[in-house]
Motif scaffolding. Structure first.
Motif, PDB file in Angstrom:
ATOM      1  N   GLU A 122      17.557   2.341 -16.605  1.00 40.62           N
ATOM      2  CA  GLU A 122      16.577   1.251 -16.616  1.00 40.62           C
ATOM      3  C   GLU A 122      15.176   1.744 -16.260  1.00 40.62           C
ATOM      4  OE1 GLU A 122      17.147  -1.753 -17.888  1.00 40.62           O
ATOM      5  OE2 GLU A 122      19.163  -1.037 -18.311  1.00 40.62           O
ATOM      6  N   ILE A 123      15.094   2.726 -15.401  1.00 40.23           N
ATOM      7  CA  ILE A 123      13.775   3.292 -15.063  1.00 40.23           C
ATOM      8  C   ILE A 123      13.218   4.060 -16.258  1.00 40.23           C
ATOM      9  CG2 ILE A 123      12.540   4.933 -13.598  1.00 40.23           C
ATOM     10  CD1 ILE A 123      14.650   4.198 -11.379  1.00 40.23           C
ATOM     11  N   ILE A 124      14.028   4.895 -16.866  1.00 45.75           N
ATOM     12  CA  ILE A 124      13.557   5.665 -18.029  1.00 45.75           C
ATOM     13  C   ILE A 124      13.190   4.732 -19.175  1.00 45.75           C
ATOM     14  CG2 ILE A 124      14.206   7.350 -19.793  1.00 45.75           C
ATOM     15  CD1 ILE A 124      15.909   8.741 -17.623  1.00 45.75           C
ATOM     16  N   ALA A 169       2.457   1.151 -12.276  1.00 55.51           N
ATOM     17  CA  ALA A 169       2.207   2.247 -13.228  1.00 55.51           C
ATOM     18  C   ALA A 169       2.050   3.574 -12.488  1.00 55.51           C
ATOM     19  CB  ALA A 169       0.965   1.951 -14.066  1.00 55.51           C
ATOM     20  N   GLN A 170       1.400   3.560 -11.321  1.00 53.89           N
ATOM     21  CA  GLN A 170       1.270   4.785 -10.532  1.00 53.89           C
ATOM     22  C   GLN A 170       2.644   5.252 -10.036  1.00 53.89           C
ATOM     23  OE1 GLN A 170      -1.677   3.215  -7.707  1.00 53.89           O
ATOM     24  NE2 GLN A 170      -2.941   4.983  -8.242  1.00 53.89           N
ATOM     25  N   CYS A 171       3.470   4.302  -9.610  1.00 49.74           N
ATOM     26  CA  CYS A 171       4.828   4.659  -9.175  1.00 49.74           C
ATOM     27  C   CYS A 171       5.618   5.239 -10.348  1.00 49.74           C
ATOM     28  CB  CYS A 171       5.545   3.437  -8.602  1.00 49.74           C
ATOM     29  SG  CYS A 171       4.906   2.875  -7.019  1.00 49.74           S
ATOM     30  N   LEU A 172       5.492   4.617 -11.511  1.00 43.87           N
ATOM     31  CA  LEU A 172       6.197   5.123 -12.689  1.00 43.87           C
ATOM     32  C   LEU A 172       5.694   6.508 -13.073  1.00 43.87           C
ATOM     33  CD1 LEU A 172       8.424   4.512 -14.712  1.00 43.87           C
ATOM     34  CD2 LEU A 172       6.700   3.417 -16.170  1.00 43.87           C
ATOM     35  N   ASP A 173       4.406   6.772 -12.904  1.00 43.59           N
ATOM     36  CA  ASP A 173       3.878   8.116 -13.173  1.00 43.59           C
ATOM     37  C   ASP A 173       4.515   9.151 -12.246  1.00 43.59           C
ATOM     38  OD1 ASP A 173       2.272   7.419 -15.313  1.00 43.59           O
ATOM     39  OD2 ASP A 173       0.440   7.256 -14.110  1.00 43.59           O
ATOM     40  N   ALA A 175       0.801  -1.233   0.000  1.00 46.78           N
ATOM     41  CA  ALA A 175       0.000   0.000   0.000  1.00 46.78           C
ATOM     42  C   ALA A 175       0.835   1.286   0.000  1.00 46.78           C
ATOM     43  CB  ALA A 175      -0.981  -0.004   1.177  1.00 46.78           C
ATOM     44  N   PRO A 176       1.961   1.363   0.720  1.00 41.73           N
ATOM     45  CA  PRO A 176       2.722   2.623   0.712  1.00 41.73           C
ATOM     46  C   PRO A 176       3.648   2.825  -0.485  1.00 41.73           C
ATOM     47  CG  PRO A 176       3.479   1.185   2.495  1.00 41.73           C
ATOM     48  CD  PRO A 176       2.392   0.460   1.782  1.00 41.73           C
ATOM     49  N   ALA A 177       3.531   2.011  -1.520  1.00 40.73           N
ATOM     50  CA  ALA A 177       4.468   2.089  -2.648  1.00 40.73           C
ATOM     51  C   ALA A 177       4.460   3.455  -3.334  1.00 40.73           C
ATOM     52  CB  ALA A 177       4.165   0.980  -3.662  1.00 40.73           C
ATOM     53  N   VAL A 178       3.287   3.962  -3.662  1.00 38.77           N
ATOM     54  CA  VAL A 178       3.215   5.233  -4.400  1.00 38.77           C
ATOM     55  C   VAL A 178       3.706   6.394  -3.524  1.00 38.77           C
ATOM     56  CG1 VAL A 178       1.669   6.858  -5.580  1.00 38.77           C
ATOM     57  CG2 VAL A 178       1.367   4.380  -5.890  1.00 38.77           C
ATOM     58  N   LEU A 196      13.545   2.970  -6.360  1.00 40.85           N
ATOM     59  CA  LEU A 196      12.598   3.444  -7.377  1.00 40.85           C
ATOM     60  C   LEU A 196      12.396   2.402  -8.469  1.00 40.85           C
ATOM     61  CD1 LEU A 196      13.513   7.205  -7.841  1.00 40.85           C
ATOM     62  CD2 LEU A 196      11.433   6.257  -6.817  1.00 40.85           C
ATOM     63  N   GLN A 197      13.465   1.751  -8.875  1.00 35.99           N
ATOM     64  CA  GLN A 197      13.328   0.713  -9.899  1.00 35.99           C
ATOM     65  C   GLN A 197      12.452  -0.432  -9.385  1.00 35.99           C
ATOM     66  OE1 GLN A 197      16.757  -1.623 -11.042  1.00 35.99           O
ATOM     67  NE2 GLN A 197      15.986  -1.781 -13.135  1.00 35.99           N
ATOM     68  N   SER A 198      12.645  -0.822  -8.143  1.00 40.06           N
ATOM     69  CA  SER A 198      11.803  -1.875  -7.565  1.00 40.06           C
ATOM     70  C   SER A 198      10.340  -1.464  -7.545  1.00 40.06           C
ATOM     71  CB  SER A 198      12.267  -2.203  -6.138  1.00 40.06           C
ATOM     72  OG  SER A 198      13.557  -2.760  -6.157  1.00 40.06           O
ATOM     73  N   LEU A 199      10.082  -0.214  -7.233  1.00 37.26           N
ATOM     74  CA  LEU A 199       8.700   0.278  -7.191  1.00 37.26           C
ATOM     75  C   LEU A 199       8.087   0.345  -8.585  1.00 37.26           C
ATOM     76  CD1 LEU A 199       9.191   3.073  -4.515  1.00 37.26           C
ATOM     77  CD2 LEU A 199       7.967   0.896  -4.201  1.00 37.26           C
ATOM     78  N   ALA A 200       8.866   0.739  -9.570  1.00 36.91           N
ATOM     79  CA  ALA A 200       8.356   0.879 -10.939  1.00 36.91           C
ATOM     80  C   ALA A 200       8.206  -0.464 -11.650  1.00 36.91           C
ATOM     81  CB  ALA A 200       9.273   1.789 -11.748  1.00 36.91           C
ATOM     82  N   CYS A 201       8.841  -1.493 -11.129  1.00 38.17           N
ATOM     83  CA  CYS A 201       8.821  -2.809 -11.786  1.00 38.17           C
ATOM     84  C   CYS A 201       8.062  -3.860 -10.982  1.00 38.17           C
ATOM     85  CB  CYS A 201      10.248  -3.302 -12.020  1.00 38.17           C
ATOM     86  SG  CYS A 201      11.170  -2.321 -13.198  1.00 38.17           S
ATOM     87  N   GLY A 202       7.311  -3.441  -9.995  1.00 37.34           N
ATOM     88  CA  GLY A 202       6.589  -4.402  -9.166  1.00 37.34           C
ATOM     89  C   GLY A 202       5.543  -5.183  -9.943  1.00 37.34           C
ATOM     90  N   GLU A 203       5.124  -6.290  -9.352  1.00 41.23           N
ATOM     91  CA  GLU A 203       4.192  -7.193 -10.020  1.00 41.23           C
ATOM     92  C   GLU A 203       2.775  -6.649 -10.140  1.00 41.23           C
ATOM     93  OE1 GLU A 203       4.300 -11.258  -8.755  1.00 41.23           O
ATOM     94  OE2 GLU A 203       6.471 -11.177  -8.487  1.00 41.23           O
ATOM     95  N   GLN A 204       2.371  -5.778  -9.264  1.00 41.40           N
ATOM     96  CA  GLN A 204       1.027  -5.217  -9.325  1.00 41.40           C
ATOM     97  C   GLN A 204       1.055  -4.088 -10.353  1.00 41.40           C
ATOM     98  OE1 GLN A 204       2.705  -6.030  -6.558  1.00 41.40           O
ATOM     99  NE2 GLN A 204       1.440  -7.800  -6.109  1.00 41.40           N
TER     100      GLN A 204
END
Length: 170
Positions: free
Chosen positions: A134-136, A103-107, A61-64, A90-98
């Motif tokens: 890798e994030i970009i 996508a919200q983290c990547l935004d 839940a606290p990812a974003v 940040l990469q872990s958050l942007a590449c998570g399974e959910q």
């Protein structure tokens, strides 16, 4: 009050269930403590993100909110020795399974993409540059610009990223 403090206050951390089965209100406190350490942990986000905002590749839940906090920390400036760990988180958050949460983290990260480009071209840390790249690369709309940046960043990225046959995987 700086932007990091404002961003932390923007979220109701105590209303977010944490991956450690408590509320997430400890995440910003633990994050700030980790930033005050002279030598960062070898495990990125070990005390404040890993097993809290994500567990392995599962986003919590606290990812974003965590992504927002980390991006604001990068914006206000953190010591160079912490930047690589923050970018790894940040990469872990942007590449998570959910997918929806990732996508919200990547935004959130997309809103500060220039910080990532600057990290690639700065020459401060090749590891931080790789995480930024890798994030970009996850941002399909940035493919053309990223190619120009890779060309301009000769010597600041590992050779495999500079290979014309390299394919990012958005």
């Amino acid at each position: 009050m700086n932007m990091l403090q404002v961003e932390i206050l923007r979220f109701n951390w105590s209303a977010l269930p944490c991956g450690c089965h408590r509320t997430a209100d400890h995440i910003p406190r633990d994050f700030l403590v980790s930033l005050s350490e002279e030598v960062p942990s070898d495990d990125a986000g070990a005390t404040w993100a890993d097993n809290h905002a994500y567990i392995q590749s599962n986003l919590m839940a606290p990812a974003v909110a965590t992504a927002s906090m980390v991006m604001s920390a990068l914006a206000v400036g953190v010591p160079v020795h912490h930047r690589c760990n923050l970018l790894e988180v940040l990469q872990s958050l942007a590449c998570g399974e959910q997918d929806a949460v990732a996508a919200q983290c990547l935004d959130v990260i997309r809103g500060g993409k220039w910080l990532l480009y600057e990290e690639i071209t700065s020459g401060r840390s090749m590891d931080a540059a790789v995480y930024s790249h890798e994030i970009i690369a996850l941002m399909e709309e940035e493919a053309e610009r990223l190619q120009y940046v890779r060309t301009a960043a000769q010597g600041k990225l590992p050779s495999y990223l500079l290979n014309e046959n390299y394919e990012s995987h958005p």
